[in-house]
Design a protein around this motif. Structure first.
Motif, mmCIF file in Angstrom:
data_model
loop_
_atom_site.group_PDB
_atom_site.id
_atom_site.type_symbol
_atom_site.label_atom_id
_atom_site.label_comp_id
_atom_site.label_asym_id
_atom_site.label_seq_id
_atom_site.Cartn_x
_atom_site.Cartn_y
_atom_site.Cartn_z
ATOM 1 N N HIS A 1 1.000 -1.182 -0.162
ATOM 2 C CA HIS A 1 -0.113 0.178 0.118
ATOM 3 C C HIS A 1 0.883 1.265 -0.107
ATOM 4 O O HIS A 1 1.643 1.514 0.888
ATOM 5 N N GLU B 1 -5.598 -6.198 -1.844
ATOM 6 C CA GLU B 1 -6.647 -5.932 -2.806
ATOM 7 C C GLU B 1 -6.050 -6.462 -4.409
ATOM 8 O O GLU B 1 -6.921 -6.352 -5.300
ATOM 9 N N SER C 1 -7.638 -6.889 4.807
ATOM 10 C CA SER C 1 -8.331 -6.090 4.008
ATOM 11 C C SER C 1 -8.235 -4.538 4.447
ATOM 12 O O SER C 1 -8.642 -4.377 5.493
ATOM 13 N N LYS C 2 -8.072 -3.817 3.540
ATOM 14 C CA LYS C 2 -7.888 -2.439 3.800
ATOM 15 C C LYS C 2 -8.865 -1.590 2.736
ATOM 16 O O LYS C 2 -9.356 -1.944 1.730
ATOM 17 N N ASP C 3 -9.753 -0.429 3.302
ATOM 18 C CA ASP C 3 -10.394 0.547 2.456
ATOM 19 C C ASP C 3 -9.112 1.122 1.970
ATOM 20 O O ASP C 3 -8.405 2.247 2.425
ATOM 21 N N THR C 4 -8.906 1.163 0.577
ATOM 22 C CA THR C 4 -7.735 1.781 0.038
ATOM 23 C C THR C 4 -7.922 3.251 -0.343
ATOM 24 O O THR C 4 -6.838 3.866 -0.887
ATOM 25 N N ASN C 5 -8.858 3.768 -0.078
ATOM 26 C CA ASN C 5 -9.108 5.122 0.005
ATOM 27 C C ASN C 5 -8.639 5.724 1.040
ATOM 28 O O ASN C 5 -8.139 7.132 1.037
ATOM 29 N N TYR D 1 -11.590 -1.628 13.980
ATOM 30 C CA TYR D 1 -11.747 -0.949 12.628
ATOM 31 C C TYR D 1 -10.902 -1.552 11.514
ATOM 32 O O TYR D 1 -11.279 -1.988 10.474
ATOM 33 N N SER E 1 -12.146 -4.840 9.911
ATOM 34 C CA SER E 1 -13.433 -4.713 9.405
ATOM 35 C C SER E 1 -13.507 -4.192 7.998
ATOM 36 O O SER E 1 -14.261 -3.522 7.279
ATOM 37 N N GLY E 2 -12.226 -4.499 7.336
ATOM 38 C CA GLY E 2 -12.024 -4.333 5.916
ATOM 39 C C GLY E 2 -13.203 -4.780 5.138
ATOM 40 O O GLY E 2 -13.859 -5.722 5.320
ATOM 41 N N PRO E 3 -13.569 -4.178 3.881
ATOM 42 C CA PRO E 3 -14.635 -4.409 3.190
ATOM 43 C C PRO E 3 -14.646 -5.862 2.183
ATOM 44 O O PRO E 3 -15.545 -6.270 2.142
ATOM 45 N N HIS E 4 -13.414 -6.523 1.920
ATOM 46 C CA HIS E 4 -13.289 -7.686 1.344
ATOM 47 C C HIS E 4 -12.765 -8.568 2.219
ATOM 48 O O HIS E 4 -12.254 -10.041 1.963
#
Length: 590
Positions: free
Chosen positions: A159, A206, A238-242, A262, A265-268
């Protein structure tokens, strides 16, 4: 004809009801009496660096574990979980991996590993390895390539945040003095993400190419014959890459105020775990365990519900986090509540009543010694409280994980100066306090009880000789001075030792399925000193009484124990009037 048809209809309806009831009963039993080898196993965790040194460099090695395989087998355990032994520059004791398919030179060679695996399987022992794939070492070839240029083929294995977009939103870096999970890299004028040390950049799950690399590596190890993986901080992959700004208010509202929740709780996250199951885990009869950082009772089944086809089990941190004082680094309150302790373990047991499977543990390489933390390491209480805690671990529902050295009652080293510590986390926290002008002496004192991971990492105490029989030279981490009194060799000769009690307890668990699959019921839940519960299975019932205090105590169970059979007791003779001596534990067959 109408009468005959009516009778047939009635019979068919009754059959459907019976089938439905049977299916419902089967579903009720699923996850409890649905027998699996990994549910019935006792797992013994080995920290290789501190187990046994055979080449005289002060560091434990694979040949040292091979040398002690008969000892391990004698404990009555079934599975060995090895902390990381892969190629690594060792910034975080092997949790910074530079090559997933080689062996760290300090530990030996792949030939040594093959001999270890063969020796274990010959003795009926299974081997579970650590899978560390939330991050790699910054010396891994993937990262070395990734940082060369923004268009490098490996760039998206990690990332990155370009500096021209400004400084990225805060993410915590657990092992950094400044607390930041982003580090600037001048070579490409970018920041990279690291939830732990800057030497441990986070992998970019991702990227499907990265995931396939990991699955290929996992398959390679399974084809070698290993029996499972314990997955390090796997909920963080899993990360929110935004990378949006996260406020404390948002953490409080959506994530129990906690960064770990938090990050878990990654989206994928569950898409990736299900893909891992399809690509790898489903192909083998293996154990898969999530280190459940950020896992809650409300989310645990998302990982281990059999119908979701993800993992076998996870372990939570709620129990081992109990008693720490907020705002301090692992400062332990001497007055932690047994009532709270019982509630935590009872609530987690309830999670797996109908589905999934849980775990139970009190110590590991990231924790202080269980006897110092949850028992009493004063000389008069050390042995009996250690036995009491063993009774708890091996009589609760869920797969027990038992840390090497706890079977002889090893206790915290309680080092007096920071120079004696080797743990990256402790040293980073010390630097934070130093920068802030805090009380460094108090910090060192705090680490003697609930803190410092090195308390659990001191070398195994094999005998009373210099360095505890661990090594012929100065060890990488000091041996506890009490090795002359607390060691395996002395306890082998004593039938009432902590070591031999552990062996009795593993045997008792194996010969009493009620202790594995039996229903758990908490009794006298408000009792501040005694943990009491029953286990029931197929008409068999046992009562477990555990005195967690240094004084005599009783429990109001409503059960008459006068005619019951004592299955095990950590004193020479169990009481029949229900009064428990300090740290006494007893299991009655009712």
């Amino acid at each position: 004809m109408k009468v005959v048809f009516s009778k047939l209809t009635t019979i068919l309806l009754l059959c459907l009801v019976i089938v439905s009831v049977n299916q419902s009963a089967a579903q009720e039993k699923k996850g409890t009496t649905d027998r699996k080898w990994w549910k019935e196993a006792v797992v013994y965790q080995i920290y290789p660096r501190s187990f046994k040194d055979t080449d005289g460099d002060g560091v434990g090695d694979l040949k040292g574990i091979i040398q002690k395989l008969d000892y391990i087998k004698s404990l009555g355990v079934d599975v060995v979980w090895l902390n990381p032994i892969y190629g690594s520059p060792n910034a975080d004791n092997g949790y910074d991996i530079s090559d997933y398919q080689t062996i760290m030179k300090e530990f030996g060679t792949m030939e040594d590993f093959d001999a270890l695996l063969k020796g274990m399987h010959e003795r009926g022992l299974k081997l579970v390895m650590d899978l560390v794939v939330n991050h790699s070492s910054d010396e891994h070839k993937w990262f070395q390539e990734s940082r060369k240029s923004r268009d490098n083929p490996y760039r998206d294995y990690y990332h990155w945040w370009p500096a021209e977009k400004g400084k990225p939103a805060f993410r915590p870096g657990a092992f950094e003095a400044d607390g930041s999970g982003w580090r600037y890299d001048k070579q490409t004028d970018s920041y990279y993400l690291h939830y732990f040390s800057y030497k441990q950049p986070d992998l970019n799950w991702e990227n499907p190419k990265l995931r396939q690399e990991i699955y290929s590596m996992m398959n390679w190890w399974f084809k070698k014959g290993i029996d499972g993986f314990r997955m390090d901080v796997i909920p963080f992959i899993s990360k929110d890459t935004n990378f949006p700004v996260i406020t404390q208010e948002e953490l409080d509202k959506n994530y129990h105020g906690r960064w770990d929740v938090y990050m878990a709780s990654g989206p994928h996250l569950h898409d990736y775990l299900q893909e891992m199951n399809r690509e790898v885990l489903s192909k083998y009869d293996v154990m898969s365990l999530a280190e459940g950082a950020g896992m809650l009772t409300s989310t645990a089944l998302n990982f281990v519900d059999e119908d979701r086809k993800e993992l076998n089990m996870g372990y939570h941190f709620e129990g081992t986090n109990l008693g720490y004082i907020p705002g301090y680094f692992k400062k332990m309150s001497p007055n932690w509540s047994l009532v709270d302790f019982k509630k935590i373990y009872s609530d987690w047991d309830a999670v797996y009543n109908k589905k999934g499977w849980g775990t139970i543990y009190l110590g590991n390489h990231d924790q202080p010694r269980m006897t110092s933390r949850w028992g009493n390491d004063a000389p008069e209480f050390r042995a009996v409280s250690s036995k009491m805690l063993t009774t708890f671990l091996l009589s609760m529902k869920g797969t027990p994980y038992y840390y090497n050295g706890d079977e002889i009652g090893m206790v915290n080293a309680k080092f007096n100066k920071i120079e004696d510590y080797r743990d990256i986390e402790t040293i980073a926290e010390y630097e934070k306090i130093k920068i802030a002008g805090g009380d460094l002496k108090q910090f060192i004192e705090d680490q003697k009880t609930g803190g410092a991971r090195d308390n659990g990492r001191t070398p195994f105490q094999w005998n009373s000789s210099k360095n505890g029989g661990f090594s012929t030279t100065e060890p990488w981490l000091k041996v506890n001075d009490n090795h002359t009194a607390i060691n395996a060799e002395a306890q082998e000769k004593d039938p009432n030792s902590v070591l031999n009690y552990f062996r009795k307890m593993t045997k008792l668990r194996k010969t009493n399925p009620v202790l594995i699959y039996g229903k758990y019921t908490l009794l006298d839940k408000e009792n501040p000193n005694v943990y009491a519960y029953t286990r029931e299975l197929e008409g068999k019932k046992v009562l477990v009484l555990l005195n967690f205090s240094s004084k005599n105590a009783t429990a109001k169970t409503g059960i008459n124990i006068k005619k019951s059979k004592v299955l095990i007791n950590n004193y020479t003779k169990a009481s029949k009037n229900g009064e428990l001596r300090p740290y006494e534990s007893v299991i009655y067959q009712l």
